[in-house]
Design a protein around this motif. Structure first.
Motif, short mmCIF file in Angstrom:
data_model
loop_
_atom_site.label_atom_id
_atom_site.label_comp_id
_atom_site.label_asym_id
_atom_site.label_seq_id
_atom_site.Cartn_x
_atom_site.Cartn_y
_atom_site.Cartn_z
N GLU A 20 0.82 -1.22 0.00
CA GLU A 20 0.00 0.00 0.00
C GLU A 20 0.85 1.26 0.00
O GLU A 20 0.55 2.23 -0.70
N PHE A 21 1.94 1.26 0.76
CA PHE A 21 2.70 2.49 0.89
C PHE A 21 4.08 2.43 0.23
O PHE A 21 4.79 3.43 0.21
N ALA A 22 4.45 1.29 -0.28
CA ALA A 22 5.63 1.23 -1.14
C ALA A 22 5.18 1.66 -2.55
O ALA A 22 4.02 1.45 -2.92
N SER A 60 -4.80 -0.65 6.56
CA SER A 60 -3.60 0.11 6.21
C SER A 60 -3.70 1.56 6.68
O SER A 60 -2.71 2.15 7.13
N ILE A 61 -4.89 2.14 6.56
CA ILE A 61 -5.09 3.53 7.01
C ILE A 61 -4.85 3.64 8.51
O ILE A 61 -4.20 4.58 8.98
N ARG A 178 -0.30 5.33 -5.96
CA ARG A 178 -0.46 6.63 -5.32
C ARG A 178 0.88 7.11 -4.75
O ARG A 178 1.30 8.24 -5.00
N SER A 179 1.55 6.27 -3.99
CA SER A 179 2.82 6.69 -3.40
C SER A 179 3.89 6.87 -4.47
O SER A 179 4.73 7.77 -4.38
N ILE A 202 0.58 11.02 4.81
CA ILE A 202 -0.38 11.87 5.53
C ILE A 202 -1.59 12.16 4.65
O ILE A 202 -2.74 12.10 5.10
N MET A 203 -1.36 12.47 3.37
CA MET A 203 -2.48 12.72 2.45
C MET A 203 -3.32 11.48 2.24
O MET A 203 -4.52 11.57 1.96
N ALA A 204 -2.69 10.30 2.35
CA ALA A 204 -3.41 9.06 2.06
C ALA A 204 -4.56 8.82 3.02
O ALA A 204 -5.58 8.24 2.64
#
Length: 277
Positions: A20-22, A60-61, A178-179, A202-204
């Motif tokens: 998700e964040f990679a 994930s959030i 997204r990232s 932070i925006m996510a």
């Protein structure tokens, strides 16, 4: 509840949490893994499977909120982040800057939601997004400033926040990431990799949380008692693996930068194309 389905929930939560964040596209990985192997639609139906993917995104959030809890408390005016950058410049990231960064993708996401759901959620479109996004990441590492002036999110300007928000619109294409889009965009306009990653995460939270809750409201009927263990397992799996992967990623991003992730994306797309398509 079928044990096999629980195992599939854990696997999907693992995939979500690790990607998700990679900058490799969690949506793309979820589509590939589910379409080619797990096929949760056969168990839950199309909309039940989509609802499940929304639920694990919430895991994930929650991981982001836990890791950046002090930052979110500061943004809401209930605390104060202190670091060398905020102390030297007297500035700090403002909630309005985050909102400015969210507006472009929020508008386009609402306008294009039905089109994206109908036409872009397939393995083929994900492979296109993986490759194009990888090229964008390589360009960012190659042409971004060698000594970026913005080393912390507390130094981001409104103009930079808006620019990153506009670039985030590319991530509406599944597989682009997204990232991947926002970190690359941030690097190109003068942010360090870590500052761009922090702003991305932070925006996510508001944009992912908003989209997730709207989707859950529309598909609440699929949250049945029979499916609840599947949803809870996936949520917890995504939360745990997101915590681990995010901490690891944030420690390394300034060192390894984006090219290794870009190479991985291109190799993954090539393997999927040759083996499955």
């Amino acid at each position: 509840m079928d044990l096999i389905l629980i195992i599939k929930a854990i696997i999907l939560g693992l995939v979500e949490g690790l990607t998700e964040f990679a900058p490799v596209s969690s949506t793309g990985h979820m589509i590939i893994v589910d379409d080619m192997w797990l096929q949760s639609e056969k168990f839950l139906g199309k909309y039940g499977a989509n609802t499940f993917k929304v639920v694990i995104q919430l895991g994930s959030i929650l991981a982001v909120v836990v890791i950046f809890k002090d930052r979110f408390i500061d943004l809401l005016g209930m605390g104060r982040i202190k670091n060398k950058h905020s102390e030297q410049t007297g500035g700090r990231l403002k909630l309005t800057q985050v909102i400015v960064g969210l507006i472009p993708a929020g508008i386009f996401g609402v306008l294009l939601e039905n089109y994206i759901d109908e036409y872009l959620f397939s393995t083929e479109t994900v492979l296109i997004g993986l490759v194009i996004g990888a090229v964008f990441m390589i360009i960012a590492d190659r042409f971004g400033p060698k000594n970026p002036k913005v080393q912390s999110v507390d130094q981001i300007t409104y103009k930079q926040a808006l620019t990153i928000g506009l670039i985030q619109c590319f991530s509406l294409w599944p597989g682009f990431s997204r990232s991947g889009s926002t970190i690359s965009g941030g690097v190109l306009i003068g942010l360090s990799h870590r500052a761009a990653a922090d702003f991305t995460f932070i925006m996510a939270v508001p944009i992912m949380a908003g989209a997730s809750f709207l989707s859950l409201l529309k598909n609440w009927q699929y949250m049945t008692l029979d499916a609840l263990p599947f949803f809870i397992t996936g949520f917890l799996s995504a939360f745990i693996f997101s915590l681990v992967s995010m901490r690891f990623f944030l420690k390394l991003i300034n060192k390894i930068k984006l090219v290794p992730f870009a190479i991985y994306r291109i190799l993954l797309a090539l393997i999927i194309y040759l083996v499955y398509l």
